[in-house]
Enzyme design. Structure first.
Site: not given
Ligand code: HSE
Length: 436
Positions: A33, A190, A205
């Site tokens: 950096a 989760e 994404k």
């Molecule tokens: N919950 C996401 C996954 C990770 O299972 O890939 C965070 O983006």
């Protein structure tokens, strides 16, 4: 030179990783950096836990706005997540002239256009490498490494939870609900897995990647999103018999009519490298006209893999901080005035090959009727298997793969097939991509 001072909003799993990696690799990072990078203040509602993690190496406060208001702080890292308070804080940090690093894909996918416009106006950077595929430097690759190319398409396994579930379903022949419970027990999924299993996280994404690849605004709200909750173990088995694997793919493609932007379970040839990405790993395949096909693989989540991307952004921002804002890498890869408003195609207009499973009466003429309907809608069959009816059963599964066709043709054909009295259950339709 005086170290760069960083304010960290939210110190959970990723924040802890940022601390650990910055400390462990501080010498190498400083050599890259050109100056030290120091976490000056951490803001977290759980002050006692934050203090325990930080061990006196940074100031700890409960109120994130203290960090934003601090003139000592140059860069704010947002690791709160979601698009409620996180959005307000990012906008306030920009307004206060701070550079921002975030791992928040939902925030960038949904509010990216407004955030980048504000950042451009203020002359600050908003870096978000960690928002897509965790530790894989895919934003850097798309925005800089592939900048010679006209990018044609991207297909990515960008959600580890669903890839883990699909891998387990295939390996063990188990159904979705059983594997999901197991994944939750093991901590891979989760307690509320909705964003992952319904494809929303992957859509965030792929929307980000689409904008960067094609120089279009972020258009998450136009993305077609299907998760894996309806996927049956039997279709995974049939796909395998035909030489395919089923993955939850985020796909974006440039076509003459517009951009395809979609997330859904997809058959891909088992021999492709990306088809062999198993467990919670992520991979993104990008096709550029000059380079051809490229593949990026790695961990899409986790403390240090995500911290790796966050710190890479810190290094980038540190290096470019003193550069004229017009000479920095544009947020979305293309110069703001050169962005194009290409339309996102409705699903009826996308082109794909298909996998169909039909439960049909095992009697003469059924196959002929079905193929006639498909032909009348310009759908051409590529492969077909019919299972021998079980003893005593008068119905059987007919599984076929089609050549590429418009989705609207396929839907019209299915609607007609569904009305045949010899078709005994809902037709199962999955999309298939050759990725060649
Ligand atoms: N919950 C996401 C996954 C990770 O299972 O890939 C965070 O983006």
């Amino acid at each position: 030179m005086k170290p760069i001072q960083v304010g960290l909003l939210g110190i959970g799993t990723v924040g802890g990783g940022v601390f650990a990696v910055l400390e462990r690799n501080q010498e190498e990072i400083q050599r890259r950096a050109g100056r030290g990078i120091h976490i000056h203040t951490v803001a977290d509602l759980n002050v006692s836990r934050a203090k325990e993690l930080v061990q006196g190496r940074a100031q700890v406060v409960a109120d994130a706005r203290t960090v934003i208001a601090d003139p000592e702080i140059d860069i704010v890292i947002e690791l709160i997540g979601g698009y409620g308070i996180a959005k307000d804080l990012v906008m306030e940090a920009i307004a206060a002239g701070k550079h921002v690093v975030t791992a928040n894909k939902a925030l960038i996918a949904v509010h990216g256009n407004a955030i980048f416009a504000a950042a451009h106006e203020k002359g600050v950077m908003v870096a978000f490498e960690a928002a897509v595929a965790g530790g894989i430097p895919i934003i850097k690759a798309l925005r800089e490494g592939l900048s010679a190319n006209r990018i044609e398409w991207i297909a990515g396994i960008v959600n580890g939870t669903t890839n883990f579930i699909l891998s387990e379903m295939r390996d063990k022949g188990l159904d979705f609900a059983t594997v999901l419970k197991e994944a939750q027990r093991l901590g891979y999924a989760e307690a509320d897995p909705t964003f992952d299993i319904e494809g929303i996280d992957a859509a965030h994404k792929v929307s980000i990647m689409s904008a960067i690849a094609f120089g279009i605004p972020m258009q998450f709200e136009q993305a077609h999103i299907e998760g894996i909750t309806q996927l049956s173990a039997i279709d995974i088995r049939y796909a395998e018999q035909l030489g395919y694997r089923i993955k939850l793919l985020g796909i974006t493609k440039r076509t003459p009519a517009g951009i395809e932007l979609r997330v859904h379970p997809t058959l891909i040839p088992a021999k492709r490298l990306i088809a062999n990405v198993e467990g919670a790993m992520n991979a993104v395949q990008v096709f550029g006209d000059a380079v051809g096909t490229t593949l990026y693989y790695g961990k899409g989540a986790g403390s240090e893999p995500t911290a790796s991307a966050v710190i890479a952004d810190l290094v980038d921002v540190t290096r470019l901080m003193t550069a004229d804002p017009d000479n920095r890498v544009p947020h979305l890869a293309f110069q703001p005035e050169a962005m194009q408003n290409l339309p996102i195609l409705p699903m009826s207009e996308i082109t794909s090959s298909y996998y169909l499973r039909l439960c049909v009466a095992d009697q003469a003429g059924v196959l002929a009727e079905i193929t006639k309907i498909l032909a009348s809608h310009h759908v051409s069959i590529d492969a077909l298997i019919q299972k021998e009816a079980l003893e005593g059963e008068r119905q059987t599964d007919l599984v076929m793969l089609t050549h590429a066709t418009k989705e609207k043709n396929m839907l019209a054909a299915i609607q007609e097939i569904q009305c045949l009295p010899t078709v005994m259950a809902d037709v199962v339709k999955l999309r298939l991509e050759n990725l060649s």
